[in-house]
Scaffold this active site. Sequence first.
Site, mmCIF file in Angstrom:
data_model
loop_
_atom_site.group_PDB
_atom_site.id
_atom_site.type_symbol
_atom_site.label_atom_id
_atom_site.label_comp_id
_atom_site.label_asym_id
_atom_site.label_seq_id
_atom_site.Cartn_x
_atom_site.Cartn_y
_atom_site.Cartn_z
ATOM 1 C CG PHE A 15 -7.797 15.198 -24.721
ATOM 2 C CD1 PHE A 15 -7.918 14.816 -26.145
ATOM 3 C CD2 PHE A 15 -7.958 14.758 -23.688
ATOM 4 C CE1 PHE A 15 -8.421 13.671 -26.182
ATOM 5 C CE2 PHE A 15 -8.524 13.328 -24.043
ATOM 6 C CZ PHE A 15 -8.733 12.843 -25.216
ATOM 7 C CG ASP A 16 -12.229 14.753 -25.502
ATOM 8 O OD1 ASP A 16 -11.311 14.289 -24.666
ATOM 9 O OD2 ASP A 16 -12.949 13.904 -26.016
ATOM 10 C CE LYS A 74 -4.694 8.543 -24.663
ATOM 11 N NZ LYS A 74 -4.698 10.007 -24.213
ATOM 12 C CG HIS A 111 -17.772 13.842 -27.370
ATOM 13 N ND1 HIS A 111 -17.587 14.530 -26.330
ATOM 14 C CD2 HIS A 111 -16.470 13.286 -27.585
ATOM 15 C CE1 HIS A 111 -16.282 14.482 -25.777
ATOM 16 N NE2 HIS A 111 -15.596 13.922 -26.655
ATOM 17 C CB ALA A 119 -0.958 11.998 -23.715
ATOM 18 C CE1 TYR A 175 -4.355 1.581 0.846
ATOM 19 C CE2 TYR A 175 -2.717 3.293 1.588
ATOM 20 C CZ TYR A 175 -4.002 2.965 1.189
ATOM 21 O OH TYR A 175 -5.030 3.822 1.508
ATOM 22 C CG ASP A 231 -2.460 16.773 -21.676
ATOM 23 O OD1 ASP A 231 -1.889 15.747 -21.715
ATOM 24 O OD2 ASP A 231 -3.738 16.947 -22.173
HETATM 25 C C1 LIG Z 1 -6.128 10.745 -23.635
HETATM 26 C C2 LIG Z 1 -5.662 12.040 -23.259
HETATM 27 C C3 LIG Z 1 -5.779 12.565 -21.903
HETATM 28 C C4 LIG Z 1 -6.703 11.752 -20.956
HETATM 29 O O1 LIG Z 1 -6.171 10.627 -20.487
HETATM 30 P P1 LIG Z 1 -6.913 9.355 -20.179
HETATM 31 O O2 LIG Z 1 -5.911 8.491 -19.899
HETATM 32 O O3 LIG Z 1 -7.922 9.063 -21.319
HETATM 33 O O4 LIG Z 1 -7.781 9.628 -19.002
HETATM 34 C C5 LIG Z 1 -5.490 13.941 -21.613
HETATM 35 N N1 LIG Z 1 -4.871 14.494 -22.542
HETATM 36 C C6 LIG Z 1 -4.663 14.166 -23.798
HETATM 37 C C7 LIG Z 1 -3.739 15.062 -24.747
HETATM 38 C C8 LIG Z 1 -4.917 12.619 -24.126
HETATM 39 O O5 LIG Z 1 -4.682 12.305 -25.364
#
Ligand SMILES: *Cc1c(COP(=O)(O)O)cnc(C)c1O
Length: 463
Positions: free
Chosen positions: A125-126, A258, A453, A217, A73, A215
């Site tokens: 991103f969304d 990603k 969406h 990813a 933990y 961000d």
């Molecule tokens: C996928 C993504 C997110 C969110 O991540 P999740 O792992 O799907 O929760 C945030 N920002 C970008 C640019 C992404 O492509």
Amino acid sequence: MVTRVPPEPFRIKMVEPVRVPDSDQRERALEAGHFNMFGLRGADVYIDLLTDSGTGAMSKQQWAAMMMGDEAYAGADSFFNLKKAVKEVLGFDHTIPTHQGRAAENVVFSALVKPGDVIPFNMPFDTTRGHVFNSGAVPAECVIDEAFDRANPHPFKGNIDIQKLDKALADNKGRVPFVMITITNNSGGGQPVSLKNLREASAVAKKHGVPLFLDAARMAENAWFIKNREEECRNMSVAEILKATMDTADAVTVSCKKDPLVNMGGLVACRTEEMYFKIVPKVILYEGFATYGGLAGRDLEALAVGLREMVDEQHLTHRIAQVRYLGELLEEGGVPCIQPIGGHAVFIDAGAFLPHIPQGLYPADVLSVEIYREGAVRGIGLGALAFEDVDEKTGERTFPKLELYRLAINRRTYTNSHMEYVAETIVNVFKRRESIRYGLELVYEPPVKGMKHFLAHLKPRDL
Ligand SMILES: *Cc1c(COP(=O)(O)O)cnc(C)c1O
């Protein structure tokens, strides 16, 4: 001339059978899923390009590392292995695991953002945009104008406009907790951000006393594009470029589903203890203790390996060429795609594909339905359904500049023959595009802003 994809830098050790559902099955699936691609079952899809998130294949090294997972933990060895990999690959001293990218966003936004704040972005991103609204803040989109011009071949269409950023920071003094830049810019077509631009943005943020968050990813793909498109970086390795990229930032949120090559995982990494202590209580509140953040020890181990594998240049070269191959096959068939082809996905200009469908009737989502109907291929609309808004003053609907359809390519998963099948399917739809005489309207809309969406129920309406 279509790109020749280099041979795969892997061989296939295990297969997952997939099959093409017949057309009756597809029609039933569309009805049952309310004409929303998120409503389809995986078994009703042949080639699934809904997302490149958590859908890649892990390596044998990652599977082996999972057996070494230490399920404690607090203070598990697996956490320290991850922390070491983050330090080595990204250079940050402090790591906070989370169960995925939006969870990393949740802990950052809930710790640092308050109602009335403004977050300058290149483009959010969304889910990130959802978190901005959920915190009572608003995004200030500062991406360069070229991002909205489909055919413009600008090599770094994800760049933030430095003047727009400077102005957003000056106009909102005291209300900007951080600047956030998405690399690569997913919502804008998977377009990279240059190292020069990141350095300039970092300097402007610093001038205003505001931290810069990435961000990140798709940070490895972004670094690959920098190596191939930014003259000064040509002789650096992708790993070195990635480090230099991270050096511009105070912190990152990462969806590890990603580029970092795991099926589940996320993280926040930051430079200072001060920021770490601001964020970490929120992880305990929402995710789990600070050393596992909603992940099992085995997940932390697989992620530590994935972070090192993601900068492998043979992997990246193959991956990005495969995405480009699909894009070029589509263009050869006349399908209008965002130029240049992005890192993780091909973005089709659905507005140009179906110009006779008004944006209020969601042409990108009509395209999703028709491509599924044609060949059981699943992509996703990223247009009005995802990004429309209502003007508070006039009460009228406002639409995003781009009405896109995205085919996200899973890492190390599909072959080039699959790409050929996808292109053929879509070119067939393109040939009959004028006979598509309907739009989609909302039957159900969820009550949370930014989530429409994902959860909408739609139904066809004749033009
Ligand atoms: C996928 C993504 C997110 C969110 O991540 P999740 O792992 O799907 O929760 C945030 N920002 C970008 C640019 C992404 O492509």
